[in-house]
Each structure stands twice: as structure tokens, then as C-alpha cells.
Design an enzyme around this catalytic site. Structure first.
Site, PDB file in Angstrom:
ATOM      1  N   LYS A 114       0.816  -1.220   0.000  1.00 43.45           N
ATOM      2  CA  LYS A 114       0.000   0.000   0.000  1.00 43.45           C
ATOM      3  C   LYS A 114       0.845   1.264   0.000  1.00 43.45           C
ATOM      4  CE  LYS A 114      -4.440  -1.604   1.480  1.00 43.45           C
ATOM      5  NZ  LYS A 114      -5.618  -1.479   2.305  1.00 43.45           N
ATOM      6  N   LYS A 198      -5.117  -8.921  -6.518  1.00 41.38           N
ATOM      7  CA  LYS A 198      -6.351  -9.051  -5.732  1.00 41.38           C
ATOM      8  C   LYS A 198      -7.411  -8.043  -6.191  1.00 41.38           C
ATOM      9  CE  LYS A 198      -6.514  -6.933  -1.470  1.00 41.38           C
ATOM     10  NZ  LYS A 198      -7.041  -6.727  -0.131  1.00 41.38           N
ATOM     11  N   LYS A 201     -10.660  -2.313  -3.707  1.00 38.93           N
ATOM     12  CA  LYS A 201     -11.460  -1.076  -3.779  1.00 38.93           C
ATOM     13  C   LYS A 201     -10.687   0.053  -4.430  1.00 38.93           C
ATOM     14  CE  LYS A 201     -13.314  -1.959   0.817  1.00 38.93           C
ATOM     15  NZ  LYS A 201     -12.836  -1.805   2.196  1.00 38.93           N
TER      16      LYS A 201
END
Ligand code: AQP
Length: 333
Positions: A114, A198, A201
């Protein structure tokens, strides 16, 4: 044996099929088992580890509650609340951050993914997020934590923190060491555009995921455009290993129909993707659209959603603040 279940979902918008199949669908099953005591948390403190628009955040909190309820979680059976309303979470997170070790956190792969290349610009919250997650779980003496495969490492860290606290203060079994509940199959739903990434969002392309607010045409269009390969559908599971996109789509089909990968492969073996995709779209529309319709209906009932959160927060606060009181005594405050 009674199971104490805790899990959380971030109110960061775009709740998608991965969140549903990897986590929420499992929450519903657990909620329906009378032997379980479930706490489902809208983890808004986690959400602000990356920048959020305050107005959108408020809407996303309600949308997450609406998604829980539309999917089948019953607020009379389970506690549903948002994390920021129970201050024990932040307090316990601080105390546990004095227990957790830098070396442990430095190994967390989700932070690396991230934060990306520019780690210096990531928030401290993003780095220490797994400690807050440990506090969330441990405050409720949770025995089982249903999560997608991507959260496995954070749960191992939570177990390490619980054990170190119990050892350091010689309070055997004060924090229960929780077990992850990760489904054997379909615990990681992948992007529709890249079978190795993956479903997420924050992925820029909306075509990479099925949002739980998509309408029928959007679902059909996204499945039509989903990446595949030129071969017909395989005949065995082994054949799927080098075909991540095919594996993901068949996995989604199997999970939605409560079947297995093996049975679904048999159903479509040797057929072409066009035919399979039509079946997949139909199943998605049948299973997801009723949830979508219910989410949209509930979003017009803001007072109802806010009352669920308020009532849930009161119940959660009672449990969590008791635990924090005991932590104070143990630590010596
Ligand atoms: N692709 C997925 N497959 C299976 N399970 C998934 N989960 C998330 N993505 C998948 C599970 O959903 C639960 C709630 O996730 P979260 O709200 O904590 O958000 P996340 O894991 O950060 O979700 P995203 O979509 O991946 O968000 P971004 O893009 O911000 O990183 C968890 O149990 C999670 O395992």
C-alpha cells in the site's frame, strides 16, 4: 463450544465481490449460528490511514452497515458498530503498540504494497494499522476472526501481540489468542483485469471489480470484458494453475453457487468462455442484484442505519471499556 467472532470492514467505498465472497458471506453464516457471539465492526479508524473526504466517509460508513444488513447480517443477533465510537480501541492500540516490535511490523507485506515506492510519504497510521486491528480483536476476547486470505499475516501479528502481552505481564490467557477463519477455497478473489492481482477497492479501473452497488448491465458488461485466455475451459484443477484469470472466474462461479472448484470445472469443461461468461453473469445477477437493491433501499433510511450503529456502539463500548479497565490494572496505571 461458543465462538466469539470479530471482524471488520473498512468504509472506504466500492465494496466489491471480493469483500463479499472473501468475508461478508462468511459473516452471515456465522451470524446465523446460535452458538456464536458476533461483533462486526465498520473500521472507520482504519479508513483514515489514507486520506478520506469527510462527507464521503460518513456516507461510506452507512453504506457498509447497509451492505452488512442487505447481505443478511441481523443486528438483533450480532453487534454492528463503528470503531471510532468506542474509544477503547484507540487506547488499547496505543498500549499494544508498546508491546509490538518494530521488526514484526517491518515484515507486513500489506504496508509495503500500500505504501508503494514512496514509504516516507505513507502515514504512520498505515504502518501501525495491524496493531489497531489487534486491539479491535483482543478487546472482545474473540476466539475466531473471519477474514480474506490477505489478512492472514495481520492476524498472525495479533496472535504474537496477545502472547507477548500475556507473557510480559504474566497474565496467562488474559488475551485470548484468536484463530483465523479463512475459507479453504475462494479466500482471495482476483481482479477481473489481472488474475494475479487481488480485487481491490482502490484499483483505479472500475472494470477490475464487481461493486456491490453495480446494476445488472454493469455486471454483464464487466464480465463480458473480463480478461480470459484463448483456450477452452479446462478439464482438471491442475490445468488451471497456469491460467489465473480462468481460475478466478470459475472460482467466483463456484463460490456464488455454493459449489466446489472441481464440480464447476466439470460443468464447463471444454466449453468456450462466451458460454461460461453468460452463465457467470446470470449467477452474479441472481445473487448480487437482490443485495444491491436492498443496499439502495436502506441508504434512504439513514435514521435506521444510524440507530443500528448507536445501539451497537453502546453494546460494544460496555465490553471493550471493561477490558481496558483490566488492562490498566495489569499495566500499572
Ligand atoms: N479480493 C479479495 N478477496 C477476498 N477477500 C477480500 N477482502 C478484501 N479484498 C478481498 C476481505 O474483505 C474484508 C474487508 O476488507 P477491508 O475493508 O479491510 O479492505 P481491504 O482488504 O483493504 O479491501 P481492498 O478492497 O483490498 O481495499 P484496498 O484497495 O484499500 O486495499 C477483509 O476480511 C479482507 O480480507
Amino acid at each position: 463450544m461458543e465462538k466469539k467472532i470479530f471482524s471488520g470492514v473498512q468504509p472506504t467505498g466500492n465494496l466489491h465481490l471480493g469483500n463479499y465472497l472473501g468475508a461478508i458471506k462468511n459473516f452471515v453464516k456465522l451470524n446465523n449460528n446460535k452458538e456464536n457471539k458476533c461483533v462486526f465492526c465498520v473500521v472507520d479508524l482504519h479508513a483514515i490511514t489514507v486520506s478520506q473526504d469527510p462527507k464521503e466517509l460518513k456516507n461510506n460508513i452507512r453504506e457498509t452497515v447497509a451492505t452488512f444488513i442487505a447481505s443478511g447480517i441481523d443486528p438483533k443477533k450480532s453487534i454492528i458498530f463503528n470503531q471510532s465510537q468506542v474509544s477503547a480501541h484507540s487506547e488499547a492500540a496505543w498500549i499494544l503498540s508498546c508491546i509490538a516490535r518494530m521488526g514484526w511490523l517491518n515484515r507486513m507485506t500489506q504496508f509495503k504494497e500500500k505504501a508503494g515506492k514512496d514509504k516516507e510519504k505513507a502515514s504512520i497510521g498505515l504502518y501501525s494499522y495491524p496493531i489497531l486491528m489487534a486491539a479491535d480483536i483482543l478487546l472482545y476476547d474473540s476466539t475466531h476472526v473471519p477474514v480474506g486470505d490477505d489478512q492472514k499475516q495481520h492476524l498472525e501479528l495479533c496472535r504474537d501481540i496477545a502472547q507477548k502481552f500475556n507473557n510480559d505481564f504474566k497474565v496467562d490467557d488474559f488475551f485470548k489468542v484468536p484463530e483465523p477463519l479463512i475459507q479453504k477455497e475462494f479466500s482471495r478473489i482476483m481482479s477481473l483485469k489481472d488474475g494475479l492481482k487481488k480485487m481491490s477497492k482502490s484499483e483505479l479501473s472500475d472494470l477490475s471489480r464487481i461493486n456491490l452497488t453495480d446494476d445488472k448491465d454493469q455486471i454483464i458488461n464487466k464480465i463480458k470484458k473480463a480478461k480470459t485466455d484463448p483456450l477452452p475451459l479446462p478439464t482438471t484443477i491442475d490445468d488451471l494453475d497456469k491460467r489465473p484469470e480462468a481460475k478466478n472466474l470459475i472460482g467466483i462461479y463456484a463460490s456464488l453457487t455454493d459449489s466446489t472448484l472441481e464440480k464447476s470445472i466439470k460443468e464447463f469443461s471444454g466449453k468456450n468462455f462466451l458460454e461460461f461468461k453468460e452463465n457467470l453473469s446470470q449467477v452474479l445477477v441472481d445473487k448480487i442484484i437482490p443485495i444491491t437493491v436492498e443496499i439502495k433501499k436502506l441508504l434512504n433510511e439513514k435514521k435506521y442505519l444510524d440507530t443500528i450503529l448507536l445501539e451497537g456502539s453502546k453494546k460494544a463500548d460496555k465490553i471493550a471499556s471493561e477490558k481496558v479497565k483490566k488492562i490498566h490494572e495489569i499495566v500499572g496505571f
